[in-house]
Design a protein around this motif. Structure first.
Motif, PDB file in Angstrom:
ATOM      1  N   SER A  33       6.370   7.203   2.903  1.00 25.89           N
ATOM      2  CA  SER A  33       7.182   7.677   4.030  1.00 25.89           C
ATOM      3  C   SER A  33       8.640   7.255   3.917  1.00 25.89           C
ATOM      4  O   SER A  33       9.096   6.341   4.601  1.00 25.89           O
ATOM      5  CB  SER A  33       6.624   7.124   5.347  1.00 25.89           C
ATOM      6  OG  SER A  33       5.296   7.492   5.509  1.00 25.89           O
ATOM      7  N   ASN A  34       9.390   7.897   3.075  1.00 25.51           N
ATOM      8  CA  ASN A  34      10.842   7.678   2.993  1.00 25.51           C
ATOM      9  C   ASN A  34      11.218   6.207   2.873  1.00 25.51           C
ATOM     10  O   ASN A  34      12.024   5.694   3.636  1.00 25.51           O
ATOM     11  CB  ASN A  34      11.544   8.260   4.222  1.00 25.51           C
ATOM     12  CG  ASN A  34      11.323   9.723   4.369  1.00 25.51           C
ATOM     13  OD1 ASN A  34      11.118  10.416   3.385  1.00 25.51           O
ATOM     14  ND2 ASN A  34      11.337  10.195   5.584  1.00 25.51           N
ATOM     15  N   LEU A  35      10.629   5.544   1.933  1.00 23.92           N
ATOM     16  CA  LEU A  35      10.891   4.121   1.701  1.00 23.92           C
ATOM     17  C   LEU A  35      10.656   3.294   2.966  1.00 23.92           C
ATOM     18  O   LEU A  35      11.431   2.413   3.312  1.00 23.92           O
ATOM     19  CB  LEU A  35      12.314   3.893   1.182  1.00 23.92           C
ATOM     20  CG  LEU A  35      12.628   4.525  -0.161  1.00 23.92           C
ATOM     21  CD1 LEU A  35      14.095   4.358  -0.480  1.00 23.92           C
ATOM     22  CD2 LEU A  35      11.778   3.938  -1.255  1.00 23.92           C
ATOM     23  N   GLY A  36       9.568   3.575   3.638  1.00 21.05           N
ATOM     24  CA  GLY A  36       9.208   2.831   4.839  1.00 21.05           C
ATOM     25  C   GLY A  36      10.142   3.093   5.998  1.00 21.05           C
ATOM     26  O   GLY A  36      10.473   2.182   6.747  1.00 21.05           O
ATOM     27  N   GLY A  37      10.527   4.343   6.191  1.00 18.65           N
ATOM     28  CA  GLY A  37      11.454   4.659   7.285  1.00 18.65           C
ATOM     29  C   GLY A  37      12.828   4.091   7.024  1.00 18.65           C
ATOM     30  O   GLY A  37      13.459   3.554   7.924  1.00 18.65           O
ATOM     31  N   PHE A  38      13.285   4.207   5.773  1.00 18.51           N
ATOM     32  CA  PHE A  38      14.584   3.681   5.354  1.00 18.51           C
ATOM     33  C   PHE A  38      14.673   2.179   5.622  1.00 18.51           C
ATOM     34  O   PHE A  38      15.661   1.691   6.162  1.00 18.51           O
ATOM     35  CB  PHE A  38      15.739   4.430   6.017  1.00 18.51           C
ATOM     36  CG  PHE A  38      15.701   5.906   5.770  1.00 18.51           C
ATOM     37  CD1 PHE A  38      15.840   6.410   4.492  1.00 18.51           C
ATOM     38  CD2 PHE A  38      15.493   6.787   6.802  1.00 18.51           C
ATOM     39  CE1 PHE A  38      15.792   7.771   4.253  1.00 18.51           C
ATOM     40  CE2 PHE A  38      15.444   8.149   6.572  1.00 18.51           C
ATOM     41  CZ  PHE A  38      15.591   8.647   5.297  1.00 18.51           C
ATOM     42  N   PHE A  39      13.645   1.451   5.278  1.00 15.00           N
ATOM     43  CA  PHE A  39      13.512  -0.013   5.368  1.00 15.00           C
ATOM     44  C   PHE A  39      13.382  -0.541   6.795  1.00 15.00           C
ATOM     45  O   PHE A  39      12.851  -1.610   6.992  1.00 15.00           O
ATOM     46  CB  PHE A  39      14.671  -0.752   4.677  1.00 15.00           C
ATOM     47  CG  PHE A  39      14.821  -0.434   3.233  1.00 15.00           C
ATOM     48  CD1 PHE A  39      13.870  -0.835   2.319  1.00 15.00           C
ATOM     49  CD2 PHE A  39      15.917   0.270   2.787  1.00 15.00           C
ATOM     50  CE1 PHE A  39      14.005  -0.532   0.983  1.00 15.00           C
ATOM     51  CE2 PHE A  39      16.062   0.570   1.453  1.00 15.00           C
ATOM     52  CZ  PHE A  39      15.112   0.171   0.546  1.00 15.00           C
ATOM     53  N   ILE A  40      13.868   0.194   7.776  1.00 13.53           N
ATOM     54  CA  ILE A  40      13.846  -0.313   9.156  1.00 13.53           C
ATOM     55  C   ILE A  40      12.421  -0.399   9.664  1.00 13.53           C
ATOM     56  O   ILE A  40      11.993  -1.429  10.186  1.00 13.53           O
ATOM     57  CB  ILE A  40      14.722   0.570  10.070  1.00 13.53           C
ATOM     58  CG1 ILE A  40      16.171   0.505   9.615  1.00 13.53           C
ATOM     59  CG2 ILE A  40      14.600   0.139  11.518  1.00 13.53           C
ATOM     60  CD1 ILE A  40      17.060   1.539  10.255  1.00 13.53           C
ATOM     61  N   GLY A  41      11.664   0.671   9.525  1.00 13.80           N
ATOM     62  CA  GLY A  41      10.277   0.673   9.975  1.00 13.80           C
ATOM     63  C   GLY A  41       9.417  -0.298   9.198  1.00 13.80           C
ATOM     64  O   GLY A  41       8.531  -0.951   9.758  1.00 13.80           O
ATOM     65  N   LEU A  42       9.686  -0.412   7.913  1.00 11.39           N
ATOM     66  CA  LEU A  42       8.928  -1.349   7.090  1.00 11.39           C
ATOM     67  C   LEU A  42       9.158  -2.786   7.553  1.00 11.39           C
ATOM     68  O   LEU A  42       8.204  -3.549   7.715  1.00 11.39           O
ATOM     69  CB  LEU A  42       9.337  -1.200   5.623  1.00 11.39           C
ATOM     70  CG  LEU A  42       8.630  -2.122   4.659  1.00 11.39           C
ATOM     71  CD1 LEU A  42       7.717  -1.331   3.751  1.00 11.39           C
ATOM     72  CD2 LEU A  42       9.639  -2.882   3.841  1.00 11.39           C
ATOM     73  N   LEU A  43      10.401  -3.143   7.815  1.00 12.41           N
ATOM     74  CA  LEU A  43      10.704  -4.498   8.275  1.00 12.41           C
ATOM     75  C   LEU A  43      10.174  -4.760   9.685  1.00 12.41           C
ATOM     76  O   LEU A  43       9.624  -5.839   9.954  1.00 12.41           O
ATOM     77  CB  LEU A  43      12.208  -4.745   8.225  1.00 12.41           C
ATOM     78  CG  LEU A  43      12.808  -4.833   6.822  1.00 12.41           C
ATOM     79  CD1 LEU A  43      14.323  -4.954   6.904  1.00 12.41           C
ATOM     80  CD2 LEU A  43      12.216  -5.983   6.057  1.00 12.41           C
ATOM     81  N   LEU A  44      10.313  -3.791  10.569  1.00 15.98           N
ATOM     82  CA  LEU A  44       9.774  -3.953  11.920  1.00 15.98           C
ATOM     83  C   LEU A  44       8.258  -4.130  11.875  1.00 15.98           C
ATOM     84  O   LEU A  44       7.694  -4.966  12.584  1.00 15.98           O
ATOM     85  CB  LEU A  44      10.125  -2.749  12.787  1.00 15.98           C
ATOM     86  CG  LEU A  44      11.527  -2.658  13.343  1.00 15.98           C
ATOM     87  CD1 LEU A  44      11.724  -1.325  14.057  1.00 15.98           C
ATOM     88  CD2 LEU A  44      11.819  -3.795  14.272  1.00 15.98           C
ATOM     89  N   GLY A  45       7.583  -3.336  11.042  1.00 16.12           N
ATOM     90  CA  GLY A  45       6.133  -3.434  10.929  1.00 16.12           C
ATOM     91  C   GLY A  45       5.690  -4.752  10.339  1.00 16.12           C
ATOM     92  O   GLY A  45       4.710  -5.359  10.793  1.00 16.12           O
ATOM     93  N   ALA A  46       6.405  -5.220   9.326  1.00 12.10           N
ATOM     94  CA  ALA A  46       6.037  -6.496   8.706  1.00 12.10           C
ATOM     95  C   ALA A  46       6.254  -7.658   9.673  1.00 12.10           C
ATOM     96  O   ALA A  46       5.385  -8.531   9.799  1.00 12.10           O
ATOM     97  CB  ALA A  46       6.848  -6.703   7.429  1.00 12.10           C
ATOM     98  N   VAL A  47       7.369  -7.679  10.360  1.00 10.55           N
ATOM     99  CA  VAL A  47       7.644  -8.764  11.311  1.00 10.55           C
ATOM    100  C   VAL A  47       6.673  -8.715  12.488  1.00 10.55           C
ATOM    101  O   VAL A  47       6.131  -9.739  12.908  1.00 10.55           O
ATOM    102  CB  VAL A  47       9.113  -8.703  11.797  1.00 10.55           C
ATOM    103  CG1 VAL A  47       9.358  -9.643  12.948  1.00 10.55           C
ATOM    104  CG2 VAL A  47      10.048  -9.026  10.647  1.00 10.55           C
ATOM    105  N   GLY A  48       6.413  -7.519  13.009  1.00 10.04           N
ATOM    106  CA  GLY A  48       5.480  -7.384  14.119  1.00 10.04           C
ATOM    107  C   GLY A  48       4.069  -7.799  13.749  1.00 10.04           C
ATOM    108  O   GLY A  48       3.381  -8.470  14.522  1.00 10.04           O
ATOM    109  N   SER A  49       3.629  -7.437  12.549  1.00  6.83           N
ATOM    110  CA  SER A  49       2.291  -7.830  12.103  1.00  6.83           C
ATOM    111  C   SER A  49       2.197  -9.339  11.928  1.00  6.83           C
ATOM    112  O   SER A  49       1.182  -9.947  12.292  1.00  6.83           O
ATOM    113  CB  SER A  49       1.954  -7.135  10.786  1.00  6.83           C
ATOM    114  OG  SER A  49       1.862  -5.755  10.967  1.00  6.83           O
ATOM    115  N   CYS A  50       3.230  -9.948  11.388  1.00  3.83           N
ATOM    116  CA  CYS A  50       3.226 -11.404  11.219  1.00  3.83           C
ATOM    117  C   CYS A  50       3.237 -12.129  12.565  1.00  3.83           C
ATOM    118  O   CYS A  50       2.551 -13.146  12.735  1.00  3.83           O
ATOM    119  CB  CYS A  50       4.413 -11.844  10.379  1.00  3.83           C
ATOM    120  SG  CYS A  50       4.287 -11.343   8.657  1.00  3.83           S
TER     121      CYS A  50
END
Length: 137
Positions: free
Chosen positions: A99-116
């Motif tokens: 998905s577009n490099l994880g939503g242009f990195f923003i979604g990927l970082l939000l998801g990783a921080v939220g999961s942690c």
């Protein structure tokens, strides 16, 4: 309705929301939900903006949808937060490819921080001293 009654109702509503929020990994679930929504919205970006649509077109929409669902389930079913947070981090990392490099990195970082945050939340944790001081005052 008088202003006094409105402030009492709003204080009661605010207090009940705070109590509800304190009994679950609120910020983790909220960030994971926002990450899924952000990645889904970047899928609708124009082709000039899209960096990588992914070979599996369905996976590009399926992973952020399940991320959004995991975030909501963390909020409304905190007893299973460990499973949902592990699934959320795996899906967040999977969006890098689909998905577009994880939503242009923003979604990927939000998801990783939220999961942690959701994974590290403890339901029986004692309040911190700063919160105890605030309650006494």
């Amino acid at each position: 309705m008088s202003t006094e009654a409105r402030t009492d109702d709003s204080l009661d509503l605010r207090g009940s929301f705070r109590q509800w929020r304190a009994n679950r990994p609120f910020w983790g679930g909220l960030l994971l939900t926002l990450a899924g929504a952000e990645i889904l919205l970047t899928e609708k970006a124009s082709l000039k903006v899209v960096l990588h649509i992914g070979m599996q077109g369905l996976a590009g929409y399926l992973l952020p949808t399940v991320m959004l669902l995991c975030g909501l389930l963390i909020l409304f079913n905190p007893a299973q937060r460990l499973f949902y947070s592990l699934l959320g981090i795996l899906l967040s990392l999977g969006t890098w490819v689909t998905s577009n490099l994880g939503g242009f990195f923003i979604g990927l970082l939000l998801g990783a921080v939220g999961s942690c945050l959701a994974f590290g939340w403890l339901p029986d944790q004692k309040p911190r001293k700063r919160l105890l001081r605030r309650e006494r005052a």
